[in-house]
Design an enzyme around this catalytic site. Structure first.
Site, short mmCIF file in Angstrom:
data_model
loop_
_atom_site.label_atom_id
_atom_site.label_comp_id
_atom_site.label_asym_id
_atom_site.label_seq_id
_atom_site.Cartn_x
_atom_site.Cartn_y
_atom_site.Cartn_z
N LYS A 91 -19.70 8.37 3.72
CA LYS A 91 -19.39 7.15 2.98
C LYS A 91 -19.58 7.40 1.47
O LYS A 91 -20.63 7.93 1.07
CB LYS A 91 -20.29 6.01 3.45
CG LYS A 91 -19.95 4.69 2.82
CD LYS A 91 -20.92 3.60 3.22
CE LYS A 91 -20.69 2.39 2.33
NZ LYS A 91 -21.83 1.50 2.32
N ASN A 124 -1.85 -2.21 5.02
CA ASN A 124 -0.99 -3.28 4.49
C ASN A 124 -0.98 -4.44 5.47
O ASN A 124 -1.63 -4.38 6.51
CB ASN A 124 0.42 -2.73 4.23
CG ASN A 124 1.04 -2.16 5.49
OD1 ASN A 124 1.27 -2.88 6.45
ND2 ASN A 124 1.28 -0.85 5.51
#
Ligand code: CTP
Length: 411
Positions: free
Chosen positions: A287, A209
């Site tokens: 990934k 955030n």
């Protein structure tokens, strides 16, 4: 506390310089030694003779004075003192200080010192509110410079507002505070959480955030400045570790929760971190590739609620638990409900809607909420919010202590 201390009083240019004469008198009454540095602009308002007569000492004015240098060099002048006080502190000297300018005796002494510095700003209301002055003040605050005032009121220039120098009695109280060998929270242990958390999705991606950590770090700084043994558990931020604070760097909410638990017992916990409410249920070890597939979805699981855990700790609940409530609508109403739900003692509610600039910004406008009462604080710098909260904490633990923050600007 002031008796026997050596104060280097720098008088810069401003009509408020006449109040510095009264300040010297009051300092001398308390047996403080006062040595004055008078700037060229300051000398337009008070004479060296008045300062010398009241301080009972020589007044220093010139950087390149052979006599002065022979008697006491400018470096020694600034180091010989216990505290440097700039009163009045003009907009000009407050602009020089953050940039390390040293083109006269006053600015050179301020740059050369290794002692605490207290400034008492005094200027026209528009000069005070100018972003340049506010940015300079913020830099100085972050570097640990103490600030007293300014006050609001009628000005010599005929305008009204913030900019009047603090009264001699207020400056005296601030000097006492600066020279106090023990902070009001000496012997107390404090825990502060700060910054965002990073919740990994795979080895290269994460959920985060916009929290900068500025508010949490400022609170840790302010608590440590009051003598509290302060532990800061910080998510990833761009900020330097605050001086005198024990810092644990973490990435995830789970790590933050663990570090907080390991820091107990503490007397006070302040949860300022913007902890991610969820994490990815199963972090991929490799990934995640697009692999020709369409949009992916992530399965999330709930993170530990650190504030809730501390507030409901079975055997080591801090005696004071403080939380923040980041809201975008019905701010106070939701914060009151959040305080009860989380079980914390106090909550500071802030509006983090887009456009307020709170997340990532330098300023905050908070509502301070307790079970019994609540206050709305005006918009102020996050450092000032931290100081105000710290004074509330001081008053909570030591109710006899004056809870009025003397180093905070009037707002
Ligand atoms: N908090 C925490 N641990 C969490 C989530 C929040 O310690 N997992 C703390 C924050 O540090 C803050 C307070 O809880 O002091 C409130 O955070 P906020 O984001 O406003 O509330 P949430 O609990 O996330 O609730 P909601 O998102 O529903 O508003």
């Amino acid at each position: 506390m002031i008796g026997g201390k050596r104060i280097l009083l720098i008088v810069s240019g401003g009509i408020a310089a006449y109040k510095s004469l009264e300040l010297i008198r009051r300092l001398r009454e308390r047996d403080a030694q006062v040595r004055c540095v008078l700037t060229a602009a300051g000398a337009q308002f008070v004479t060296p003779l008045s300062l010398a007569a009241l301080s009972e000492d020589k007044v220093y004015q010139e950087l390149f004075s052979l006599t002065d240098e022979a008697e006491m060099g400018h470096i020694e002048l600034s180091r010989d003192a216990d505290l440097l006080v700039v009163a009045p502190a003009s907009a000009d000297i407050l602009a020089k200080m953050p940039h390390g300018q040293a083109n006269d005796l006053a600015s050179t002494a301020l740059l050369a010192t290794d002692k605490d510095v207290l400034v008492a700003p005094a200027m026209n209301v528009r000069m005070w509110h100018h972003p340049a002055t506010q940015a300079n003040l913020e830099t100085l605050r972050q570097r640990g410079v103490h600030v007293v005032g300014p006050n609001e009121g009628a000005m010599a220039c005929g305008e009204f507002g913030l900019g009047r120098m603090a009264e001699p009695a207020e400056i005296l109280a601030a000097i006492e505070n600066c020279l106090s060998p023990r902070g009001s929270l000496t012997g107390y242990r404090a825990l502060v959480t700060s910054g965002p958390t990073y919740e990994p999705i795979d080895p290269v991606r994460y959920i985060a955030n916009r929290s900068s950590g500025i508010q949490g770090h400022a609170i840790a700084t302010a608590l440590a400045a009051q003598g509290a043994e302060t532990i800061l558990v910080s998510g990833p931020t761009q900020l330097p570790d605050p001086p005198g604070v024990q810092v644990h760097h973490v990435q995830t909410a789970a790590e933050m929760n663990h570090a907080c638990e390991a820091s107990l017992p503490v007397d006070v916990a302040v949860c300022a971190a913007a902890v991610a409410d969820w994490r990815v249920a199963a972090t991929a070890e490799q990934k995640i590739k697009k692999g020709g597939k369409g949009p992916q979805s992530l399965t999330l699981t709930t993170n530990p609620d650190i504030l809730h855990n501390l507030s409901h700790h079975p055997d080591r609940r801090p005696s004071l638990v403080v939380g923040f409530a980041a809201e975008t609508e019905r701010v106070v109403e939701q914060a009151v409900e959040k305080r009860a739900r989380k079980g914390c003692d106090w909550i500071l509610a802030n509006d983090v809607s887009s456009g307020t600039g709170t997340f990532g910004g330098q300023e905050n406008a908070v509502h301070f909420i307790r079970a019994a009462d609540q206050e709305s604080w005006p918009r102020m710098s996050k450092a000032q919010v931290a100081e105000r909260l710290t004074q509330k904490i001081v008053a909570h633990f030591a109710p006899d202590t004056d809870s009025t923050p003397v180093t905070e600007s009037a707002t």
